[in-house]
Design a protein around this motif. Sequence first.
Motif, PDB file in Angstrom:
ATOM      1  N   PRO A  71      47.746  30.476  19.871  1.00  0.00           N
ATOM      2  CA  PRO A  71      47.151  29.359  19.148  1.00  0.00           C
ATOM      3  C   PRO A  71      47.262  29.483  17.639  1.00  0.00           C
ATOM      4  CG  PRO A  71      45.438  30.925  19.680  1.00  0.00           C
ATOM      5  CD  PRO A  71      46.742  31.509  20.190  1.00  0.00           C
ATOM      6  N   PHE A  72      47.092  28.358  16.974  1.00  0.00           N
ATOM      7  CA  PHE A  72      46.856  28.319  15.537  1.00  0.00           C
ATOM      8  C   PHE A  72      45.346  28.200  15.354  1.00  0.00           C
ATOM      9  CE2 PHE A  72      45.787  24.956  12.378  1.00  0.00           C
ATOM     10  CZ  PHE A  72      45.785  25.768  11.252  1.00  0.00           C
ATOM     11  N   ILE A  73      44.725  29.202  14.725  1.00  0.00           N
ATOM     12  CA  ILE A  73      43.279  29.198  14.506  1.00  0.00           C
ATOM     13  C   ILE A  73      42.980  28.584  13.146  1.00  0.00           C
ATOM     14  CG2 ILE A  73      41.171  30.569  14.402  1.00  0.00           C
ATOM     15  CD1 ILE A  73      42.482  30.581  17.137  1.00  0.00           C
ATOM     16  N   CYS A  74      42.186  27.533  13.159  1.00  0.00           N
ATOM     17  CA  CYS A  74      41.873  26.863  11.892  1.00  0.00           C
ATOM     18  C   CYS A  74      40.633  27.476  11.246  1.00  0.00           C
ATOM     19  CB  CYS A  74      41.730  25.360  12.079  1.00  0.00           C
ATOM     20  SG  CYS A  74      40.399  24.837  13.142  1.00  0.00           S
ATOM     21  N   ARG A  75      40.279  26.996  10.092  1.00  0.00           N
ATOM     22  CA  ARG A  75      39.234  27.593   9.260  1.00  0.00           C
ATOM     23  C   ARG A  75      37.893  27.728   9.978  1.00  0.00           C
ATOM     24  NH1 ARG A  75      35.148  25.715   6.971  1.00  0.00           N
ATOM     25  NH2 ARG A  75      35.737  23.571   7.506  1.00  0.00           N
ATOM     26  N   THR A  76      37.590  26.827  10.894  1.00  0.00           N
ATOM     27  CA  THR A  76      36.281  26.820  11.542  1.00  0.00           C
ATOM     28  C   THR A  76      36.172  27.815  12.690  1.00  0.00           C
ATOM     29  OG1 THR A  76      36.933  25.068  13.061  1.00  0.00           O
ATOM     30  CG2 THR A  76      35.970  24.389  10.956  1.00  0.00           C
ATOM     31  N   GLY A  77      37.280  28.475  13.045  1.00  0.00           N
ATOM     32  CA  GLY A  77      37.261  29.475  14.106  1.00  0.00           C
ATOM     33  C   GLY A  77      37.744  28.986  15.455  1.00  0.00           C
ATOM     34  N   VAL A  78      37.975  27.682  15.579  1.00  0.00           N
ATOM     35  CA  VAL A  78      38.543  27.159  16.825  1.00  0.00           C
ATOM     36  C   VAL A  78      40.053  27.006  16.667  1.00  0.00           C
ATOM     37  CG1 VAL A  78      36.416  25.926  17.383  1.00  0.00           C
ATOM     38  CG2 VAL A  78      38.264  24.725  16.196  1.00  0.00           C
ATOM     39  N   ASP A  79      40.711  26.701  17.769  1.00  0.00           N
ATOM     40  CA  ASP A  79      42.155  26.486  17.731  1.00  0.00           C
ATOM     41  C   ASP A  79      42.457  25.056  17.306  1.00  0.00           C
ATOM     42  OD1 ASP A  79      40.902  25.823  20.219  1.00  0.00           O
ATOM     43  OD2 ASP A  79      42.877  25.433  21.062  1.00  0.00           O
ATOM     44  N   GLY A  80      43.421  24.932  16.397  1.00  0.00           N
ATOM     45  CA  GLY A  80      43.882  23.613  15.987  1.00  0.00           C
ATOM     46  C   GLY A  80      45.044  23.139  16.834  1.00  0.00           C
ATOM     47  N   GLY A  81      45.584  24.037  17.646  1.00  0.00           N
ATOM     48  CA  GLY A  81      46.715  23.733  18.519  1.00  0.00           C
ATOM     49  C   GLY A  81      47.408  25.019  18.895  1.00  0.00           C
ATOM     50  N   GLY A  82      48.462  24.912  19.677  1.00  0.00           N
ATOM     51  CA  GLY A  82      49.199  26.109  20.049  1.00  0.00           C
ATOM     52  C   GLY A  82      50.088  25.900  21.251  1.00  0.00           C
ATOM     53  N   VAL A  83      50.685  26.995  21.708  1.00  0.00           N
ATOM     54  CA  VAL A  83      51.631  26.976  22.823  1.00  0.00           C
ATOM     55  C   VAL A  83      51.093  27.849  23.949  1.00  0.00           C
ATOM     56  CG1 VAL A  83      53.968  27.532  23.573  1.00  0.00           C
ATOM     57  CG2 VAL A  83      53.588  26.565  21.296  1.00  0.00           C
ATOM     58  N   ILE A  84      51.086  27.271  25.142  1.00  0.00           N
ATOM     59  CA  ILE A  84      50.583  27.933  26.350  1.00  0.00           C
ATOM     60  C   ILE A  84      51.744  28.141  27.319  1.00  0.00           C
ATOM     61  CG2 ILE A  84      49.087  27.638  28.382  1.00  0.00           C
ATOM     62  CD1 ILE A  84      47.366  25.756  26.581  1.00  0.00           C
ATOM     63  N   ILE A  85      51.719  29.268  28.020  1.00  0.00           N
ATOM     64  CA  ILE A  85      52.636  29.501  29.132  1.00  0.00           C
ATOM     65  C   ILE A  85      51.801  29.715  30.393  1.00  0.00           C
ATOM     66  CG2 ILE A  85      54.395  30.975  30.166  1.00  0.00           C
ATOM     67  CD1 ILE A  85      55.456  29.435  27.816  1.00  0.00           C
ATOM     68  N   LEU A  86      52.013  28.857  31.391  1.00  0.00           N
ATOM     69  CA  LEU A  86      51.420  29.045  32.713  1.00  0.00           C
ATOM     70  C   LEU A  86      52.486  29.645  33.615  1.00  0.00           C
ATOM     71  CD1 LEU A  86      49.582  25.599  33.207  1.00  0.00           C
ATOM     72  CD2 LEU A  86      48.710  27.697  32.149  1.00  0.00           C
ATOM     73  N   GLN A  87      52.207  30.815  34.188  1.00  0.00           N
ATOM     74  CA  GLN A  87      53.189  31.513  35.014  1.00  0.00           C
ATOM     75  C   GLN A  87      52.913  31.271  36.492  1.00  0.00           C
ATOM     76  OE1 GLN A  87      55.953  33.393  33.885  1.00  0.00           O
ATOM     77  NE2 GLN A  87      56.461  33.037  36.046  1.00  0.00           N
ATOM     78  N   TYR A  88      53.874  30.679  37.188  1.00  0.00           N
ATOM     79  CA  TYR A  88      53.788  30.487  38.636  1.00  0.00           C
ATOM     80  C   TYR A  88      54.704  31.504  39.329  1.00  0.00           C
ATOM     81  CZ  TYR A  88      51.061  26.310  37.765  1.00  0.00           C
ATOM     82  OH  TYR A  88      50.061  25.456  37.368  1.00  0.00           O
ATOM     83  N   ASP A  89      54.761  31.463  40.637  1.00  0.00           N
ATOM     84  CA  ASP A  89      55.521  32.481  41.373  1.00  0.00           C
ATOM     85  C   ASP A  89      56.987  32.549  40.956  1.00  0.00           C
ATOM     86  OD1 ASP A  89      53.466  33.520  42.904  1.00  0.00           O
ATOM     87  OD2 ASP A  89      53.716  32.045  44.499  1.00  0.00           O
ATOM     88  N   HIS A  90      57.629  31.383  40.800  1.00  0.00           N
ATOM     89  CA  HIS A  90      59.067  31.383  40.559  1.00  0.00           C
ATOM     90  C   HIS A  90      59.477  30.585  39.323  1.00  0.00           C
ATOM     91  CE1 HIS A  90      59.471  33.298  44.431  1.00  0.00           C
ATOM     92  NE2 HIS A  90      58.834  32.297  45.013  1.00  0.00           N
ATOM     93  N   PHE A  91      58.514  30.148  38.531  1.00  0.00           N
ATOM     94  CA  PHE A  91      58.847  29.396  37.322  1.00  0.00           C
ATOM     95  C   PHE A  91      57.660  29.406  36.374  1.00  0.00           C
ATOM     96  CE2 PHE A  91      56.978  26.357  40.265  1.00  0.00           C
ATOM     97  CZ  PHE A  91      56.110  25.625  39.475  1.00  0.00           C
ATOM     98  N   GLY A  92      57.917  28.936  35.161  1.00  0.00           N
ATOM     99  CA  GLY A  92      56.859  28.848  34.160  1.00  0.00           C
ATOM    100  C   GLY A  92      56.727  27.432  33.624  1.00  0.00           C
TER     101      GLY A  92
END
Length: 339
Positions: free
Chosen positions: A206-227
Amino acid sequence: MAITFGTIGTGWITDSWIDAAHKSSKWQLCAIYSRQQEQAAQFGAKHQCSNLYTSLAEFLADAAMQAVYVASPNNLHFEQAKLVLRAKKHCLLEKPATSTTEEWGELVAVAKEEGVFLIEAYRHIQEANYKLLQKLLHHDQKLGEIYGASFTYASYSSRYNNVLAGETPNIFSLAMSGGSLVDIGVYPVTFAIALFGEPKSQTYAPFICRTGVDGGGVIILQYDHFGVQINHAKAYTSTAPCEVYGEKGTLTINATTDIESIRHWDPRTKETQELAGPCVRVVKPNVNMLEEAVEFARIITEKDRVAADALAEISRIVVKVTSDLRRQNNILYPADTKA
């Protein structure tokens, strides 16, 4: 006969829900709660409702009200929803339903104990074109074996201007269970989970903004044979489409909400075919909530526990995944200390 409902929360999303609920002819607004009388009066006048409450206890004691739509700040969802359920009212709870899996599990148990329905109000997975996408992937096997997917929902929030100005609006506040992940990131996360089920693991940059929460970001969900890659944000905007990749081509979807286009590219013919059906359109700033209004009314009227439990399981997985992603990055809410 229409289901009578009350509302908690007087923001734009509640406007959208009321308009869609009435348009469906399945619901009828009968009461409004707000802590401030003036706010309740203004909201009531907008929706031609004069049954107004500033006491939550009195609101929930209204015998004419069968259900409550809860769209208050995130950190209030759990306690308010529990009161709604204990009052034996069906509860339509805006996303994110709760801050932790423990809170969600308790609400599910209370709903079953009281014999009422608890449904998280995810509008996008009720859209006709989303259900078509599910059918294309799983029933029709349009792509054959799935190789991966990329889902995007990143839209610059005007309230991020307040963050840059040194303020802490609710949606960017740790104390209020805020941040991009739980506000906007849950859309593509739910999009993926309703398509593919619970991932084996998940990571978040994530990108953490000044207030301590995430302003956005990139997630990877991993499944058995793909992401599945997810890009979400309230601190920046992306115009990238969503895609699912497989042995029989690529499905390109215009967005995670309000799906207007599902295009299949065939690697053998090199041709692209549009598969989407009609998309419900509404007048902005409202958003499309018609399909969920129809489906939620059907579940309640027909007492369809199977459908309700399936939605509850999606909600459980989403809050489990998002809670883990937050905690990986030390984005901690007051509710996390109780878990």
